[in-house]
Design a protein around this motif. Structure first.
Motif, PDB file in Angstrom:
ATOM      1  N   PRO A 132       0.807  -1.228   0.000  1.00  0.00           N
ATOM      2  CA  PRO A 132       0.000   0.000   0.000  1.00  0.00           C
ATOM      3  C   PRO A 132       0.837   1.275   0.000  1.00  0.00           C
ATOM      4  N   ASN A 133       2.089   1.191   0.461  1.00  0.00           N
ATOM      5  CA  ASN A 133       2.913   2.395   0.573  1.00  0.00           C
ATOM      6  C   ASN A 133       3.808   2.619  -0.642  1.00  0.00           C
ATOM      7  N   GLN A 134       3.724   1.740  -1.633  1.00  0.00           N
ATOM      8  CA  GLN A 134       4.569   1.902  -2.807  1.00  0.00           C
ATOM      9  C   GLN A 134       4.041   3.035  -3.684  1.00  0.00           C
ATOM     10  N   ARG A 135       4.974   3.801  -4.218  1.00  0.00           N
ATOM     11  CA  ARG A 135       4.596   4.955  -5.044  1.00  0.00           C
ATOM     12  C   ARG A 135       3.834   4.483  -6.288  1.00  0.00           C
ATOM     13  N   GLY A 136       2.699   5.081  -6.538  1.00  0.00           N
ATOM     14  CA  GLY A 136       1.881   4.737  -7.691  1.00  0.00           C
ATOM     15  C   GLY A 136       0.915   3.605  -7.436  1.00  0.00           C
ATOM     16  N   ALA A 137       0.843   3.121  -6.185  1.00  0.00           N
ATOM     17  CA  ALA A 137      -0.043   2.003  -5.866  1.00  0.00           C
ATOM     18  C   ALA A 137      -1.505   2.408  -6.021  1.00  0.00           C
ATOM     19  N   VAL A 138      -2.279   1.527  -6.625  1.00  0.00           N
ATOM     20  CA  VAL A 138      -3.715   1.767  -6.824  1.00  0.00           C
ATOM     21  C   VAL A 138      -4.482   0.701  -6.046  1.00  0.00           C
ATOM     22  N   LYS A 139      -5.445   1.140  -5.235  1.00  0.00           N
ATOM     23  CA  LYS A 139      -6.229   0.193  -4.451  1.00  0.00           C
ATOM     24  C   LYS A 139      -7.258  -0.477  -5.359  1.00  0.00           C
ATOM     25  N   THR A 140      -7.075  -1.745  -5.583  1.00  0.00           N
ATOM     26  CA  THR A 140      -7.985  -2.532  -6.410  1.00  0.00           C
ATOM     27  C   THR A 140      -7.737  -4.005  -6.121  1.00  0.00           C
ATOM     28  N   THR A 141      -8.512  -4.857  -6.738  1.00  0.00           N
ATOM     29  CA  THR A 141      -8.339  -6.304  -6.554  1.00  0.00           C
ATOM     30  C   THR A 141      -8.268  -6.966  -7.916  1.00  0.00           C
ATOM     31  N   ILE A 142      -7.869  -8.223  -7.906  1.00  0.00           N
ATOM     32  CA  ILE A 142      -7.761  -8.956  -9.157  1.00  0.00           C
ATOM     33  C   ILE A 142      -9.136  -9.133  -9.803  1.00  0.00           C
ATOM     34  N   GLU A 143     -10.195  -9.243  -8.967  1.00  0.00           N
ATOM     35  CA  GLU A 143     -11.550  -9.369  -9.501  1.00  0.00           C
ATOM     36  C   GLU A 143     -11.972  -8.089 -10.217  1.00  0.00           C
ATOM     37  N   GLU A 144     -11.614  -6.934  -9.631  1.00  0.00           N
ATOM     38  CA  GLU A 144     -11.985  -5.660 -10.240  1.00  0.00           C
ATOM     39  C   GLU A 144     -11.246  -5.450 -11.559  1.00  0.00           C
ATOM     40  N   LEU A 145      -9.964  -5.825 -11.595  1.00  0.00           N
ATOM     41  CA  LEU A 145      -9.206  -5.710 -12.834  1.00  0.00           C
ATOM     42  C   LEU A 145      -9.766  -6.640 -13.904  1.00  0.00           C
ATOM     43  N   ASP A 146     -10.167  -7.828 -13.472  1.00  0.00           N
ATOM     44  CA  ASP A 146     -10.749  -8.789 -14.410  1.00  0.00           C
ATOM     45  C   ASP A 146     -12.059  -8.251 -14.977  1.00  0.00           C
ATOM     46  N   ALA A 147     -12.860  -7.591 -14.109  1.00  0.00           N
ATOM     47  CA  ALA A 147     -14.140  -7.039 -14.573  1.00  0.00           C
ATOM     48  C   ALA A 147     -13.933  -5.943 -15.614  1.00  0.00           C
ATOM     49  N   LYS A 148     -12.769  -5.302 -15.582  1.00  0.00           N
ATOM     50  CA  LYS A 148     -12.458  -4.238 -16.556  1.00  0.00           C
ATOM     51  C   LYS A 148     -11.781  -4.803 -17.801  1.00  0.00           C
ATOM     52  N   GLY A 149     -11.664  -6.140 -17.854  1.00  0.00           N
ATOM     53  CA  GLY A 149     -11.025  -6.764 -19.006  1.00  0.00           C
ATOM     54  C   GLY A 149      -9.511  -6.697 -18.979  1.00  0.00           C
ATOM     55  N   LEU A 150      -8.945  -6.548 -17.790  1.00  0.00           N
ATOM     56  CA  LEU A 150      -7.491  -6.400 -17.661  1.00  0.00           C
ATOM     57  C   LEU A 150      -6.820  -7.652 -17.090  1.00  0.00           C
ATOM     58  N   ALA A 151      -7.523  -8.771 -17.087  1.00  0.00           N
ATOM     59  CA  ALA A 151      -6.965  -9.985 -16.496  1.00  0.00           C
ATOM     60  C   ALA A 151      -5.651 -10.400 -17.170  1.00  0.00           C
ATOM     61  N   SER A 152      -5.577 -10.239 -18.487  1.00  0.00           N
ATOM     62  CA  SER A 152      -4.369 -10.628 -19.217  1.00  0.00           C
ATOM     63  C   SER A 152      -3.209  -9.673 -18.958  1.00  0.00           C
ATOM     64  N   LYS A 153      -3.495  -8.533 -18.339  1.00  0.00           N
ATOM     65  CA  LYS A 153      -2.454  -7.540 -18.063  1.00  0.00           C
ATOM     66  C   LYS A 153      -1.870  -7.692 -16.661  1.00  0.00           C
ATOM     67  N   ILE A 154      -2.393  -8.628 -15.883  1.00  0.00           N
ATOM     68  CA  ILE A 154      -1.893  -8.824 -14.520  1.00  0.00           C
ATOM     69  C   ILE A 154      -0.613  -9.658 -14.572  1.00  0.00           C
ATOM     70  N   LEU A 155       0.454  -9.139 -13.986  1.00  0.00           N
ATOM     71  CA  LEU A 155       1.754  -9.809 -14.005  1.00  0.00           C
ATOM     72  C   LEU A 155       2.129 -10.232 -12.581  1.00  0.00           C
ATOM     73  N   PRO A 156       2.134 -11.538 -12.282  1.00  0.00           N
ATOM     74  CA  PRO A 156       2.519 -11.988 -10.939  1.00  0.00           C
ATOM     75  C   PRO A 156       3.949 -11.567 -10.619  1.00  0.00           C
ATOM     76  N   PRO A 157       4.260 -11.309  -9.371  1.00  0.00           N
ATOM     77  CA  PRO A 157       5.621 -10.885  -9.007  1.00  0.00           C
ATOM     78  C   PRO A 157       6.611 -12.036  -9.178  1.00  0.00           C
ATOM     79  N   PRO A 158       7.897 -11.744  -9.286  1.00  0.00           N
ATOM     80  CA  PRO A 158       8.901 -12.812  -9.411  1.00  0.00           C
ATOM     81  C   PRO A 158       8.993 -13.632  -8.126  1.00  0.00           C
ATOM     82  N   ILE A 159       9.458 -14.850  -8.261  1.00  0.00           N
ATOM     83  CA  ILE A 159       9.623 -15.736  -7.107  1.00  0.00           C
ATOM     84  C   ILE A 159      10.790 -15.254  -6.260  1.00  0.00           C
TER      85      ILE A 159
END
Length: 230
Positions: free
Chosen positions: A168-195
């Motif tokens: 939450p404290n990272q610069r440019g962070a947007v409060k949202t969830t994966i479900e909300e992004l999916d509802a906007k058609g952005l599911a393919s744009k979600i990039l999981p973090p590196p291991i």
């Protein structure tokens, strides 16, 4: 039913016809246990007999046919089958360097930020693990970035329009969830973090090796009696 010994004979004949060739039998103990046991059927006895005859190679040129077998219970093999194998080689559990390499192989080209020191520490923490145990561990770790993305409440949008879960404290962070992004058609744009190393530590905290000291003692005793080190 009734054709099994014929199939064994055909297998060896195919190997001879296509020599040089290798016949590999995995878990051979399930096929060639001690003869004369109470639960042995007539069909299984005939298969063992045919296998012994074919491995003996009477009347055939088997110089270019290699029979290779694997088992985790060498004492379960019938003595006659054991004698047919010129070499009985014990392959021990992977050592430190081998475990370190196995982690790298299974992780492959998956994005991660682990260093050589991290891989070495993981190898040290997995003393007594088999190659299969490490494989299971890595498979579980590969799901950690997906879990993080699913549970994330904040995402940051990158310059190439990808969305990465963040704090939450990272610069440019947007409060949202994966479900909300999916509802906007952005599911393919979600990039999981590196291991990360923490992902491995989390999985290893709940995973235990599947090979016990008693199992190793059996293999070492068999090697001293009948085999050789691999």
């Amino acid at each position: 039913m009734g054709e099994s010994e014929k199939l064994v004979s055909n297998l060896f004949q195919m190997a001879r016809d296509n020599a040089p060739s290798i016949i590999f039998i995995d878990e051979i103990d399930s096929l060639c246990g001690h003869r004369g046991e109470g639960n042995e059927t007539e069909a299984s006895r005939r298969i063992k007999t045919e296998l012994l005859v074919q491995m003996q190679g009477v009347g055939n040129d088997d110089q270019k046919v290699l029979v290779l077998a694997a088992t985790n219970t060498p004492y379960a093999l019938d003595p006659a089958v054991r004698r047919r194998f010129d070499k009985r080689i014990y392959i021990p559990l992977p050592d430190l360097k081998a475990r370190q390499h196995i982690f790298k192989v299974h992780l492959g080209d998956t994005p991660h930020n682990l260093t050589e020191s991290d891989f070495e520490q993981l190898a040290r923490k997995t003393e007594g693990f088999s190659g299969s145990d490490i494989s299971v561990c890595v498979k579980d770790v590969l799901f950690e970035p997906v879990r993080k993305a699913w549970d994330a409440e904040f995402f940051i949008k990158t310059s190439n329009d990808m969305w990465i879960p963040c704090g939450p404290n990272q610069r440019g962070a947007v409060k949202t969830t994966i479900e909300e992004l999916d509802a906007k058609g952005l599911a393919s744009k979600i990039l999981p973090p590196p291991i990360t190393r923490a992902d491995f530590d989390k999985v290893l905290a709940r995973q235990k090796p599947t090979v016990s000291k008693a199992d190793l003692e059996v293999h070492e005793r068999f090697t001293k009696e009948f085999g050789e080190e691999g």
